[in-house]
Design a protein around this motif. Structure first.
Motif, PDB file in Angstrom:
ATOM      1  N   PRO A   1       0.813  -1.219   0.000  1.00  0.00           N
ATOM      2  CA  PRO A   1       0.000   0.000   0.000  1.00  0.00           C
ATOM      3  C   PRO A   1       0.848   1.272   0.000  1.00  0.00           C
ATOM      4  O   PRO A   1       2.001   1.265   0.434  1.00  0.00           O
ATOM      5  CB  PRO A   1      -0.827  -0.109   1.280  1.00  0.00           C
ATOM      6  CG  PRO A   1      -0.093  -1.060   2.150  1.00  0.00           C
ATOM      7  CD  PRO A   1       0.678  -1.973   1.244  1.00  0.00           C
ATOM      8  N   THR A   2       0.253   2.356  -0.468  1.00  0.00           N
ATOM      9  CA  THR A   2       0.917   3.657  -0.469  1.00  0.00           C
ATOM     10  C   THR A   2       1.183   4.110   0.959  1.00  0.00           C
ATOM     11  O   THR A   2       2.231   4.663   1.267  1.00  0.00           O
ATOM     12  CB  THR A   2       0.048   4.700  -1.197  1.00  0.00           C
ATOM     13  OG1 THR A   2      -0.292   4.191  -2.479  1.00  0.00           O
ATOM     14  CG2 THR A   2       0.763   6.016  -1.338  1.00  0.00           C
TER      15      THR A   2
ATOM     16  N   TYR B   1      -5.077  -0.015   5.077  1.00  0.00           N
ATOM     17  CA  TYR B   1      -4.158   0.042   3.938  1.00  0.00           C
ATOM     18  C   TYR B   1      -4.786   0.942   2.884  1.00  0.00           C
ATOM     19  O   TYR B   1      -5.906   0.689   2.435  1.00  0.00           O
ATOM     20  CB  TYR B   1      -3.933  -1.337   3.329  1.00  0.00           C
ATOM     21  CG  TYR B   1      -3.158  -2.300   4.192  1.00  0.00           C
ATOM     22  CD1 TYR B   1      -2.429  -1.880   5.297  1.00  0.00           C
ATOM     23  CD2 TYR B   1      -3.137  -3.646   3.884  1.00  0.00           C
ATOM     24  CE1 TYR B   1      -1.711  -2.781   6.063  1.00  0.00           C
ATOM     25  CE2 TYR B   1      -2.415  -4.546   4.639  1.00  0.00           C
ATOM     26  CZ  TYR B   1      -1.712  -4.113   5.738  1.00  0.00           C
ATOM     27  OH  TYR B   1      -1.001  -4.997   6.500  1.00  0.00           O
TER      28      TYR B   1
ATOM     29  N   TYR C   1      -4.378   2.519  -0.894  1.00  0.00           N
ATOM     30  CA  TYR C   1      -3.751   2.435  -2.212  1.00  0.00           C
ATOM     31  C   TYR C   1      -4.219   3.632  -3.027  1.00  0.00           C
ATOM     32  O   TYR C   1      -5.376   4.060  -2.906  1.00  0.00           O
ATOM     33  CB  TYR C   1      -4.164   1.150  -2.927  1.00  0.00           C
ATOM     34  CG  TYR C   1      -3.664  -0.108  -2.269  1.00  0.00           C
ATOM     35  CD1 TYR C   1      -2.484  -0.705  -2.697  1.00  0.00           C
ATOM     36  CD2 TYR C   1      -4.366  -0.697  -1.229  1.00  0.00           C
ATOM     37  CE1 TYR C   1      -2.022  -1.866  -2.099  1.00  0.00           C
ATOM     38  CE2 TYR C   1      -3.910  -1.857  -0.620  1.00  0.00           C
ATOM     39  CZ  TYR C   1      -2.738  -2.432  -1.063  1.00  0.00           C
ATOM     40  OH  TYR C   1      -2.276  -3.586  -0.465  1.00  0.00           O
TER      41      TYR C   1
ATOM     42  N   SER D   1      -4.264   5.661  -6.966  1.00  0.00           N
ATOM     43  CA  SER D   1      -4.109   5.555  -8.409  1.00  0.00           C
ATOM     44  C   SER D   1      -4.494   6.904  -9.006  1.00  0.00           C
ATOM     45  O   SER D   1      -5.506   7.494  -8.624  1.00  0.00           O
ATOM     46  CB  SER D   1      -5.018   4.455  -8.958  1.00  0.00           C
ATOM     47  OG  SER D   1      -4.953   4.414 -10.365  1.00  0.00           O
TER      48      SER D   1
ATOM     49  N   ILE E   1      -6.928  -0.079  -9.097  1.00  0.00           N
ATOM     50  CA  ILE E   1      -6.364  -0.571  -7.841  1.00  0.00           C
ATOM     51  C   ILE E   1      -6.758  -2.029  -7.597  1.00  0.00           C
ATOM     52  O   ILE E   1      -5.943  -2.834  -7.146  1.00  0.00           O
ATOM     53  CB  ILE E   1      -6.820   0.316  -6.659  1.00  0.00           C
ATOM     54  CG1 ILE E   1      -6.241   1.731  -6.824  1.00  0.00           C
ATOM     55  CG2 ILE E   1      -6.418  -0.291  -5.318  1.00  0.00           C
ATOM     56  CD1 ILE E   1      -6.816   2.745  -5.856  1.00  0.00           C
TER      57      ILE E   1
END
Length: 165
Positions: free
Chosen positions: A54-55, A66, A68, A70, A148
């Protein structure tokens, strides 16, 4: 049932409306919306293997979050020249109020589409997914969120049977 001209016309209008609505459908947005229910119960290891790292992540009281992200830039080409006729007095032809002109839109339209998908995990299992986005329109927003979840969707057996319809 008796078919007459009015019944046939109504049927054609209804079919045309359905066809028009289906043309606006975004299958990627539908898949992203489906993932919000389908991923519930997915183990943490499976999520990490298909969605990646995850980012950012956080843990509070045995609950993991988590997130993520995009993002992509969508560019639409500028439309062609515009022709028009107008009315008004000009510098070159003060004796005639009528004229014509050509205009160009030289700048393409650009739009940023983004999505942040936050997965909530409790005891190592996905509990829910929440999408956040600044993109306009639900289809554009969910369409970007699909980026994602697309790798993980292949792991959901129900999803494969739904795609085959």
């Amino acid at each position: 049932m008796k078919f007459n001209r009015q019944t046939t016309i109504r049927g054609l209008i209804a079919a045309g409306a359905l066809l028009g609505l289906s043309a606006c459908a975004n299958p990627q947005a539908d898949q992203a919306a489906y993932a919000q229910q389908a991923f519930v119960g997915m183990p943490k290891q499976t999520l990490l293997s298909c969605a990646g790292v995850p980012t950012r992540s956080a843990s509070v009281d045995n609950v993991d979050y988590y997130t993520y992200t995009s993002e992509r830039l969508v560019t639409t080409p500028a439309p062609g020249p515009h022709f028009g006729f107008g009315y008004g007095y000009g510098y070159r032809r003060p004796w005639s109020p009528w004229g014509w002109g050509v205009g160009f839109d030289d700048y393409p339209e650009t739009e940023t589409r983004d999505c942040q998908a936050t997965f909530t995990l409790k005891d190592g299992v996905v509990q829910r997914i929440v999408y956040n986005s600044a993109s306009d329109g639900q289809a554009a927003r969910l369409g970007q969120c699909y980026r994602i979840v697309e790798n993980c969707l292949a792991l959901i057996p129900q999803q494969q049977s739904q795609q085959g319809k």
